[in-house]
Design a protein around this motif. Structure first.
Motif, PDB file in Angstrom:
ATOM      1  N   SER A 150      41.289  43.800  32.478  1.00 20.58           N
ATOM      2  CA  SER A 150      41.023  42.490  31.918  1.00 20.58           C
ATOM      3  C   SER A 150      42.205  42.034  31.111  1.00 20.58           C
ATOM      4  CB  SER A 150      39.793  42.528  31.006  1.00 20.58           C
ATOM      5  OG  SER A 150      39.635  41.315  30.314  1.00 20.58           O
ATOM      6  N   PRO A 151      42.549  40.724  31.157  1.00 20.60           N
ATOM      7  CA  PRO A 151      43.594  40.213  30.304  1.00 20.60           C
ATOM      8  C   PRO A 151      43.125  40.079  28.870  1.00 20.60           C
ATOM      9  CG  PRO A 151      42.589  38.403  31.484  1.00 20.60           C
ATOM     10  CD  PRO A 151      41.958  39.681  32.004  1.00 20.60           C
ATOM     11  N   SER A 152      41.823  39.954  28.700  1.00 26.11           N
ATOM     12  CA  SER A 152      41.294  39.748  27.367  1.00 26.11           C
ATOM     13  C   SER A 152      39.800  39.990  27.379  1.00 26.11           C
ATOM     14  CB  SER A 152      41.576  38.305  26.891  1.00 26.11           C
ATOM     15  OG  SER A 152      40.849  38.027  25.713  1.00 26.11           O
ATOM     16  N   ALA A 153      39.305  40.680  26.383  1.00 25.80           N
ATOM     17  CA  ALA A 153      37.872  40.921  26.300  1.00 25.80           C
ATOM     18  C   ALA A 153      37.108  39.648  25.995  1.00 25.80           C
ATOM     19  CB  ALA A 153      37.566  41.971  25.234  1.00 25.80           C
ATOM     20  N   SER A 154      37.816  38.572  25.606  1.00 27.09           N
ATOM     21  CA  SER A 154      37.164  37.324  25.255  1.00 27.09           C
ATOM     22  C   SER A 154      37.180  36.316  26.389  1.00 27.09           C
ATOM     23  CB  SER A 154      37.839  36.709  24.022  1.00 27.09           C
ATOM     24  OG  SER A 154      39.199  36.438  24.284  1.00 27.09           O
ATOM     25  N   ALA A 155      37.417  36.746  27.619  1.00 25.40           N
ATOM     26  CA  ALA A 155      37.428  35.833  28.759  1.00 25.40           C
ATOM     27  C   ALA A 155      36.067  35.160  28.882  1.00 25.40           C
ATOM     28  CB  ALA A 155      37.741  36.599  30.046  1.00 25.40           C
ATOM     29  N   PRO A 156      36.043  33.845  29.215  1.00 30.10           N
ATOM     30  CA  PRO A 156      34.776  33.134  29.324  1.00 30.10           C
ATOM     31  C   PRO A 156      33.886  33.774  30.381  1.00 30.10           C
ATOM     32  CG  PRO A 156      36.662  31.613  29.365  1.00 30.10           C
ATOM     33  CD  PRO A 156      37.200  32.992  29.481  1.00 30.10           C
ATOM     34  N   ALA A 157      32.574  33.714  30.171  1.00 26.56           N
ATOM     35  CA  ALA A 157      31.641  34.330  31.106  1.00 26.56           C
ATOM     36  C   ALA A 157      31.782  33.741  32.497  1.00 26.56           C
ATOM     37  CB  ALA A 157      30.212  34.159  30.585  1.00 26.56           C
ATOM     38  N   ALA A 158      31.951  32.399  32.584  1.00 30.16           N
ATOM     39  CA  ALA A 158      32.075  31.763  33.892  1.00 30.16           C
ATOM     40  C   ALA A 158      33.291  32.272  34.629  1.00 30.16           C
ATOM     41  CB  ALA A 158      32.143  30.247  33.726  1.00 30.16           C
ATOM     42  N   ALA A 159      34.392  32.449  33.906  1.00 29.35           N
ATOM     43  CA  ALA A 159      35.604  32.968  34.531  1.00 29.35           C
ATOM     44  C   ALA A 159      35.402  34.410  34.963  1.00 29.35           C
ATOM     45  CB  ALA A 159      36.788  32.863  33.561  1.00 29.35           C
ATOM     46  N   GLY A 160      34.682  35.187  34.139  1.00 26.49           N
ATOM     47  CA  GLY A 160      34.412  36.572  34.484  1.00 26.49           C
ATOM     48  C   GLY A 160      33.551  36.693  35.720  1.00 26.49           C
ATOM     49  N   GLU A 161      32.592  35.778  35.885  1.00 23.03           N
ATOM     50  CA  GLU A 161      31.731  35.803  37.061  1.00 23.03           C
ATOM     51  C   GLU A 161      32.511  35.486  38.329  1.00 23.03           C
ATOM     52  OE1 GLU A 161      28.712  33.014  36.090  1.00 23.03           O
ATOM     53  OE2 GLU A 161      27.813  34.263  34.529  1.00 23.03           O
ATOM     54  N   ARG A 162      33.441  34.549  38.249  1.00 24.18           N
ATOM     55  CA  ARG A 162      34.238  34.172  39.424  1.00 24.18           C
ATOM     56  C   ARG A 162      35.341  35.188  39.686  1.00 24.18           C
ATOM     57  NH1 ARG A 162      35.484  29.761  42.720  1.00 24.18           N
ATOM     58  NH2 ARG A 162      37.705  29.283  43.041  1.00 24.18           N
ATOM     59  N   TRP A 163      35.872  35.783  38.623  1.00 28.40           N
ATOM     60  CA  TRP A 163      36.963  36.749  38.747  1.00 28.40           C
ATOM     61  C   TRP A 163      36.597  38.038  38.023  1.00 28.40           C
ATOM     62  CZ3 TRP A 163      40.635  35.165  42.059  1.00 28.40           C
ATOM     63  CH2 TRP A 163      40.792  33.785  42.266  1.00 28.40           C
ATOM     64  N   PRO A 164      35.640  38.815  38.547  1.00 30.55           N
ATOM     65  CA  PRO A 164      35.291  40.084  37.909  1.00 30.55           C
ATOM     66  C   PRO A 164      36.430  41.085  38.016  1.00 30.55           C
ATOM     67  CG  PRO A 164      34.232  39.899  40.050  1.00 30.55           C
ATOM     68  CD  PRO A 164      34.881  38.571  39.777  1.00 30.55           C
ATOM     69  N   ALA A 165      36.410  42.079  37.148  1.00 30.93           N
ATOM     70  CA  ALA A 165      37.501  43.058  37.107  1.00 30.93           C
ATOM     71  C   ALA A 165      37.527  43.913  38.365  1.00 30.93           C
ATOM     72  CB  ALA A 165      37.337  43.953  35.881  1.00 30.93           C
ATOM     73  N   LEU A 166      38.733  44.259  38.808  1.00 32.49           N
ATOM     74  CA  LEU A 166      38.916  45.125  39.965  1.00 32.49           C
ATOM     75  C   LEU A 166      39.064  46.571  39.524  1.00 32.49           C
ATOM     76  CD1 LEU A 166      41.521  43.211  42.203  1.00 32.49           C
ATOM     77  CD2 LEU A 166      39.044  43.297  42.470  1.00 32.49           C
ATOM     78  N   GLU A 167      38.462  47.471  40.286  1.00 31.20           N
ATOM     79  CA  GLU A 167      38.633  48.893  40.024  1.00 31.20           C
ATOM     80  C   GLU A 167      40.025  49.332  40.459  1.00 31.20           C
ATOM     81  OE1 GLU A 167      35.233  51.852  40.289  1.00 31.20           O
ATOM     82  OE2 GLU A 167      36.304  52.196  42.160  1.00 31.20           O
ATOM     83  N   SER A 168      40.635  50.164  39.649  1.00 31.51           N
ATOM     84  CA  SER A 168      42.030  50.557  39.892  1.00 31.51           C
ATOM     85  C   SER A 168      42.099  51.779  40.802  1.00 31.51           C
ATOM     86  CB  SER A 168      42.725  50.852  38.550  1.00 31.51           C
ATOM     87  OG  SER A 168      44.078  51.208  38.766  1.00 31.51           O
ATOM     88  N   THR A 169      41.865  51.557  42.103  1.00 33.16           N
ATOM     89  CA  THR A 169      41.977  52.623  43.092  1.00 33.16           C
ATOM     90  C   THR A 169      42.685  52.084  44.328  1.00 33.16           C
ATOM     91  OG1 THR A 169      39.899  52.137  44.247  1.00 33.16           O
ATOM     92  CG2 THR A 169      39.775  53.595  42.326  1.00 33.16           C
ATOM     93  N   PRO A 170      43.436  52.931  45.037  1.00 36.44           N
ATOM     94  CA  PRO A 170      44.067  52.472  46.274  1.00 36.44           C
ATOM     95  C   PRO A 170      43.055  51.985  47.301  1.00 36.44           C
ATOM     96  CG  PRO A 170      45.070  54.525  45.550  1.00 36.44           C
ATOM     97  CD  PRO A 170      43.869  54.303  44.679  1.00 36.44           C
ATOM     98  N   GLU A 171      41.872  52.612  47.335  1.00 33.06           N
ATOM     99  CA  GLU A 171      40.860  52.195  48.311  1.00 33.06           C
ATOM    100  C   GLU A 171      40.474  50.739  48.115  1.00 33.06           C
ATOM    101  OE1 GLU A 171      41.012  56.479  47.895  1.00 33.06           O
ATOM    102  OE2 GLU A 171      40.660  54.915  46.404  1.00 33.06           O
ATOM    103  N   VAL A 172      40.226  50.348  46.876  1.00 26.99           N
ATOM    104  CA  VAL A 172      39.844  48.964  46.580  1.00 26.99           C
ATOM    105  C   VAL A 172      41.005  48.021  46.860  1.00 26.99           C
ATOM    106  CG1 VAL A 172      39.246  47.362  44.720  1.00 26.99           C
ATOM    107  CG2 VAL A 172      38.050  49.546  44.911  1.00 26.99           C
ATOM    108  N   PHE A 173      42.193  48.364  46.388  1.00 31.14           N
ATOM    109  CA  PHE A 173      43.336  47.476  46.555  1.00 31.14           C
ATOM    110  C   PHE A 173      43.765  47.370  48.016  1.00 31.14           C
ATOM    111  CE2 PHE A 173      43.485  47.124  42.111  1.00 31.14           C
ATOM    112  CZ  PHE A 173      44.405  46.154  41.760  1.00 31.14           C
TER     113      PHE A 173
END
Length: 245
Positions: free
Chosen positions: A8-31
């Motif tokens: 996350s760039p910031s723990a204070s990211a707006p909820a709407a933005a978080g819903e549209r852009w949820p955090a990605l898991e840091s694994t080669p499989e996901v990426f």
């Protein structure tokens, strides 16, 4: 290296933005699945884990390395990160050579996607994107834009947002709007090592580098970041390598 689950760039990211852009898991499989779904041929580029910063671990990484992505804890207010390197603010020529996107607040937890775009966008000479794929259209549309305009374009790109959300849902960690890690990307462009962090004003120069020595050149920079956040083990490192080369 320990493996954090999200960014996350910031723990204070707006909820709407978080819903549209949820955090990605840091694994080669996901990426990898995310990148391939966007239009990178599977037999061209692939992400791989880096299991340590010692010479033996670095030597095991498939070469050539085209980009390095670090996921690390958001540094505390008093941390010494980022290293005191001058932000790039040079002329248009160098600006055109380094593909850089700002991360605006409305992008929520999209720093993983921004890092992926930095990685692939600066490896364009090494990959033939699928014509009219999501990445092909994105890079063609944003090639002449400045970093902020690219961020606005990304925020409005529904196809990219859907692909991001799908990639986020494939991780094994439960999605959460409040996360504590962030992604940055390192690339070598025209013989210079750049740190690309969308939360910064521009690329940060770290001296000479190339695809042959990129990972080795990044190691001291990453060690400095780790030393500046001494109370955490949540660091994860991946490389983007050219397959079969």
């Amino acid at each position: 290296m320990a493996q954090p689950s999200s960014s996350s760039p910031s723990a204070s990211a707006p909820a709407a933005a978080g819903e549209r852009w949820p955090a990605l898991e840091s694994t080669p499989e996901v990426f990898n699945q995310f990148m391939w779904s966007l239009g990178v041929p599977e037999d061209d580029l692939e992400f791989h884990d880096v299991y340590g910063l010692d010479a033996d671990a670095v030597s095991m990484v498939p070469q050539p390395v085209l980009a390095v992505i670090l996921c690390f804890p958001d540094p505390p207010q008093d941390a010494s990160y980022p290293p005191k390197q001058p932000l790039f603010s040079g002329g248009k020529e160098t600006g055109d050579q380094v593909y850089f996107i700002k991360q605006i607040e409305s992008l929520g937890n999209a720093c993983g996607t921004v890092a992926l775009l930095h990685a692939v966008g600066n490896a364009s000479s090494e990959v033939s994107l699928v014509e009219n794929s999501c990445l092909d259209l994105f890079f063609k549309s944003t090639s002449s834009m400045d970093p902020y305009e690219r961020a606005v374009f990304l925020e409005k790109d529904d196809a990219m947002a859907r692909a991001h959300s799908l990639a986020a849902s494939t991780g094994i960690t439960e999605l959460n709007d409040v996360v504590d890690e962030h992604y940055v990307c390192f690339v070598a462009v025209n013989g210079t090592l750049y740190e690309l962090d969308g939360m910064k004003d521009g690329p940060i120069k770290h001296g000479p580098s190339s695809s042959i020595s990129l990972l080795q050149d990044v190691v001291p920079v990453i060690k400095a970041i780790m030393c500046s956040i001494p109370n955490s083990i949540n660091f994860n490192l991946m490389v983007l390598s050219r397959e079969g080369k």
